[in-house]
Design a protein around this motif. Structure first.
Motif, PDB file in Angstrom:
ATOM      1  N   GLU A  25       0.832  -1.193   0.000  1.00 16.48           N
ATOM      2  CA  GLU A  25       0.000   0.000   0.000  1.00 16.48           C
ATOM      3  C   GLU A  25       0.870   1.248   0.000  1.00 16.48           C
ATOM      4  O   GLU A  25       2.098   1.167   0.017  1.00 16.48           O
ATOM      5  CB  GLU A  25      -0.976  -0.057   1.165  1.00 16.48           C
ATOM      6  CG  GLU A  25      -1.840  -1.323   1.070  1.00 16.48           C
ATOM      7  CD  GLU A  25      -3.101  -1.269   1.905  1.00 16.48           C
ATOM      8  OE1 GLU A  25      -3.482  -0.167   2.355  1.00 16.48           O
ATOM      9  OE2 GLU A  25      -3.707  -2.335   2.108  1.00 16.48           O
ATOM     10  N   THR A  26       0.239   2.401  -0.049  1.00 13.76           N
ATOM     11  CA  THR A  26       0.926   3.667  -0.332  1.00 13.76           C
ATOM     12  C   THR A  26       2.194   3.870   0.481  1.00 13.76           C
ATOM     13  O   THR A  26       3.257   4.187  -0.080  1.00 13.76           O
ATOM     14  CB  THR A  26      -0.039   4.844  -0.116  1.00 13.76           C
ATOM     15  OG1 THR A  26      -1.046   4.800  -1.142  1.00 13.76           O
ATOM     16  CG2 THR A  26       0.688   6.170  -0.217  1.00 13.76           C
ATOM     17  N   ASP A  27       2.126   3.714   1.788  1.00 13.30           N
ATOM     18  CA  ASP A  27       3.299   4.025   2.623  1.00 13.30           C
ATOM     19  C   ASP A  27       4.497   3.171   2.252  1.00 13.30           C
ATOM     20  O   ASP A  27       5.625   3.676   2.167  1.00 13.30           O
ATOM     21  CB  ASP A  27       2.947   3.840   4.107  1.00 13.30           C
ATOM     22  CG  ASP A  27       2.018   4.924   4.622  1.00 13.30           C
ATOM     23  OD1 ASP A  27       1.875   5.965   3.942  1.00 13.30           O
ATOM     24  OD2 ASP A  27       1.420   4.733   5.701  1.00 13.30           O
ATOM     25  N   GLU A  28       4.289   1.876   2.019  1.00 14.80           N
ATOM     26  CA  GLU A  28       5.391   1.009   1.607  1.00 14.80           C
ATOM     27  C   GLU A  28       5.856   1.348   0.196  1.00 14.80           C
ATOM     28  O   GLU A  28       7.066   1.416  -0.076  1.00 14.80           O
ATOM     29  CB  GLU A  28       4.947  -0.449   1.658  1.00 14.80           C
ATOM     30  CG  GLU A  28       4.732  -1.002   3.040  1.00 14.80           C
ATOM     31  CD  GLU A  28       4.234  -2.430   2.982  1.00 14.80           C
ATOM     32  OE1 GLU A  28       5.048  -3.344   3.249  1.00 14.80           O
ATOM     33  OE2 GLU A  28       3.042  -2.644   2.666  1.00 14.80           O
ATOM     34  N   LEU A  29       4.919   1.554  -0.710  1.00 15.80           N
ATOM     35  CA  LEU A  29       5.265   1.805  -2.105  1.00 15.80           C
ATOM     36  C   LEU A  29       6.127   3.048  -2.265  1.00 15.80           C
ATOM     37  O   LEU A  29       7.001   3.106  -3.132  1.00 15.80           O
ATOM     38  CB  LEU A  29       3.988   1.946  -2.937  1.00 15.80           C
ATOM     39  CG  LEU A  29       3.155   0.665  -3.105  1.00 15.80           C
ATOM     40  CD1 LEU A  29       1.780   0.995  -3.659  1.00 15.80           C
ATOM     41  CD2 LEU A  29       3.874  -0.339  -3.997  1.00 15.80           C
ATOM     42  N   ARG A  30       5.898   4.056  -1.441  1.00 14.92           N
ATOM     43  CA  ARG A  30       6.676   5.293  -1.543  1.00 14.92           C
ATOM     44  C   ARG A  30       8.144   5.100  -1.189  1.00 14.92           C
ATOM     45  O   ARG A  30       8.973   5.949  -1.519  1.00 14.92           O
ATOM     46  CB  ARG A  30       6.043   6.368  -0.662  1.00 14.92           C
ATOM     47  CG  ARG A  30       4.764   6.940  -1.274  1.00 14.92           C
ATOM     48  CD  ARG A  30       4.074   7.929  -0.378  1.00 14.92           C
ATOM     49  NE  ARG A  30       2.942   8.555  -1.066  1.00 14.92           N
ATOM     50  CZ  ARG A  30       1.980   9.241  -0.475  1.00 14.92           C
ATOM     51  NH1 ARG A  30       2.005   9.411   0.857  1.00 14.92           N
ATOM     52  NH2 ARG A  30       0.999   9.766  -1.174  1.00 14.92           N
ATOM     53  N   GLY A  31       8.462   4.000  -0.566  1.00 17.90           N
ATOM     54  CA  GLY A  31       9.860   3.726  -0.240  1.00 17.90           C
ATOM     55  C   GLY A  31      10.586   2.888  -1.267  1.00 17.90           C
ATOM     56  O   GLY A  31      11.774   2.591  -1.092  1.00 17.90           O
ATOM     57  N   PHE A  32       9.918   2.526  -2.363  1.00 16.82           N
ATOM     58  CA  PHE A  32      10.503   1.602  -3.327  1.00 16.82           C
ATOM     59  C   PHE A  32      11.168   2.280  -4.520  1.00 16.82           C
ATOM     60  O   PHE A  32      11.832   1.613  -5.302  1.00 16.82           O
ATOM     61  CB  PHE A  32       9.432   0.644  -3.858  1.00 16.82           C
ATOM     62  CG  PHE A  32       8.903  -0.318  -2.824  1.00 16.82           C
ATOM     63  CD1 PHE A  32       9.616  -0.616  -1.678  1.00 16.82           C
ATOM     64  CD2 PHE A  32       7.679  -0.939  -3.019  1.00 16.82           C
ATOM     65  CE1 PHE A  32       9.128  -1.502  -0.725  1.00 16.82           C
ATOM     66  CE2 PHE A  32       7.178  -1.829  -2.080  1.00 16.82           C
ATOM     67  CZ  PHE A  32       7.902  -2.108  -0.929  1.00 16.82           C
ATOM     68  N   GLY A  33      10.957   3.590  -4.708  1.00 15.24           N
ATOM     69  CA  GLY A  33      11.620   4.278  -5.816  1.00 15.24           C
ATOM     70  C   GLY A  33      10.748   4.606  -7.005  1.00 15.24           C
ATOM     71  O   GLY A  33      11.278   4.954  -8.074  1.00 15.24           O
ATOM     72  N   PHE A  34       9.419   4.513  -6.869  1.00 17.63           N
ATOM     73  CA  PHE A  34       8.533   4.953  -7.945  1.00 17.63           C
ATOM     74  C   PHE A  34       8.677   6.456  -8.181  1.00 17.63           C
ATOM     75  O   PHE A  34       9.046   7.214  -7.267  1.00 17.63           O
ATOM     76  CB  PHE A  34       7.069   4.664  -7.592  1.00 17.63           C
ATOM     77  CG  PHE A  34       6.696   3.216  -7.666  1.00 17.63           C
ATOM     78  CD1 PHE A  34       6.326   2.632  -8.870  1.00 17.63           C
ATOM     79  CD2 PHE A  34       6.708   2.423  -6.522  1.00 17.63           C
ATOM     80  CE1 PHE A  34       5.967   1.296  -8.938  1.00 17.63           C
ATOM     81  CE2 PHE A  34       6.345   1.084  -6.573  1.00 17.63           C
ATOM     82  CZ  PHE A  34       5.978   0.517  -7.784  1.00 17.63           C
ATOM     83  N   ARG A  35       8.352   6.898  -9.400  1.00 19.85           N
ATOM     84  CA  ARG A  35       8.382   8.330  -9.694  1.00 19.85           C
ATOM     85  C   ARG A  35       7.410   9.080  -8.802  1.00 19.85           C
ATOM     86  O   ARG A  35       7.723  10.138  -8.261  1.00 19.85           O
ATOM     87  CB  ARG A  35       8.044   8.571 -11.162  1.00 19.85           C
ATOM     88  CG  ARG A  35       7.950  10.054 -11.525  1.00 19.85           C
ATOM     89  CD  ARG A  35       7.753  10.279 -13.004  1.00 19.85           C
ATOM     90  NE  ARG A  35       8.974   9.967 -13.743  1.00 19.85           N
ATOM     91  CZ  ARG A  35       9.137  10.197 -15.039  1.00 19.85           C
ATOM     92  NH1 ARG A  35       8.159  10.724 -15.751  1.00 19.85           N
ATOM     93  NH2 ARG A  35      10.279   9.904 -15.634  1.00 19.85           N
ATOM     94  N   ARG A  36       6.216   8.562  -8.662  1.00 21.86           N
ATOM     95  CA  ARG A  36       5.219   9.149  -7.777  1.00 21.86           C
ATOM     96  C   ARG A  36       4.226   8.089  -7.361  1.00 21.86           C
ATOM     97  O   ARG A  36       3.842   7.244  -8.174  1.00 21.86           O
ATOM     98  CB  ARG A  36       4.468  10.303  -8.449  1.00 21.86           C
ATOM     99  CG  ARG A  36       3.406  10.949  -7.572  1.00 21.86           C
ATOM    100  CD  ARG A  36       2.617  12.039  -8.287  1.00 21.86           C
ATOM    101  NE  ARG A  36       1.625  12.626  -7.389  1.00 21.86           N
ATOM    102  CZ  ARG A  36       0.419  12.107  -7.148  1.00 21.86           C
ATOM    103  NH1 ARG A  36       0.045  10.993  -7.764  1.00 21.86           N
ATOM    104  NH2 ARG A  36      -0.420  12.690  -6.317  1.00 21.86           N
ATOM    105  N   VAL A  37       3.799   8.146  -6.102  1.00 22.93           N
ATOM    106  CA  VAL A  37       2.749   7.271  -5.592  1.00 22.93           C
ATOM    107  C   VAL A  37       1.719   8.139  -4.890  1.00 22.93           C
ATOM    108  O   VAL A  37       2.042   8.860  -3.942  1.00 22.93           O
ATOM    109  CB  VAL A  37       3.302   6.207  -4.619  1.00 22.93           C
ATOM    110  CG1 VAL A  37       2.159   5.364  -4.052  1.00 22.93           C
ATOM    111  CG2 VAL A  37       4.328   5.315  -5.311  1.00 22.93           C
TER     112      VAL A  37
END
Length: 207
Positions: A25-37
């Motif tokens: 979910e959002t909080d984890e995904l933001r730590g993975f290096g996506f351009r934007r979440v």
């Protein structure tokens, strides 16, 4: 006496289902290096995504299990409330956009690059690039587009807002807004209602 035994309800809280890996979910995904979440984003944990730095996930979009997204040579943007169903393949070399409220059903292939199969050039990803002549063009899927299961989209196609595509169709040319297409190759078979626009939240309708 009955030979069947009546079982009582199972306490689901005590069980872990190994066949349901769940979602990031959002909080984890933001730590993975996506351009934007954005907010409220969910991505299945058994999804394959390469080129995270080229992928934008807007608010409330969701990617289900067993999808493969390759964005090492191009970009992908999923708009607000976009749903990518299971086992979808998205090749982003030419750039791919799925705009707000669009949905892609199970087993679709969205290809923004395709090799030349005419025999004039070599093909496949292991061959030196100068020996190949792929077609590389962006794919744009507009707002409120509905895509049935098993469809394939070839490089360069644009689906206008509100278009719909029947299951197992091959889309190799542009689809006008609010038109329904189906078949291989896809051809117009109807016109879609615009009633759904009245259901869009006011803040999104003005975007």
């Amino acid at each position: 006496m009955s030979k069947f035994t009546v079982m009582g309800p199972v306490d689901q809280r005590a069980q872990v289902n190994p066949f349901a890996p769940g979602y990031y979910e959002t909080d984890e995904l933001r730590g993975f290096g996506f351009r934007r979440v954005g907010e409220g984003v969910r991505v299945a944990k058994n999804t394959t995504i390469v080129g995270l730095e080229n992928v934008t996930l807007d608010d409330h979009c969701r990617i289900d299990g067993h999808c493969t997204i390759v964005a090492t040579g191009g970009t992908l943007r999923l708009g607000r409330y976009v749903h990518v169903h299971t086992s979808v393949v998205i090749g982003c070399r030419g750039g791919v956009v799925l705009d707000d409220y669009s949905g892609v059903s199970h087993g679709c292939n969205i290809l923004s690059a395709s090799d030349d199969f005419s025999g004039q050039w070599m093909h496949n990803g292991t061959v030196p690039a100068h020996l190949c002549r792929p077609t590389i063009e962006p794919v744009w899927i507009g707002r409120h587009v509905a895509v049935g299961a098993g469809c394939t989209f070839l490089p360069g196609v644009t689906l206008g807002d509100g278009a719909a595509v029947g299951a197992h169709s091959l889309v190799q040319t542009d689809v006008p807004p609010w038109v329904i297409v189906a078949g291989t190759p896809a051809r117009q078979v109807g016109v879609r209602s615009r009633r759904l626009l009245a259901l869009v939240p006011r803040e999104d309708a003005a975007a």
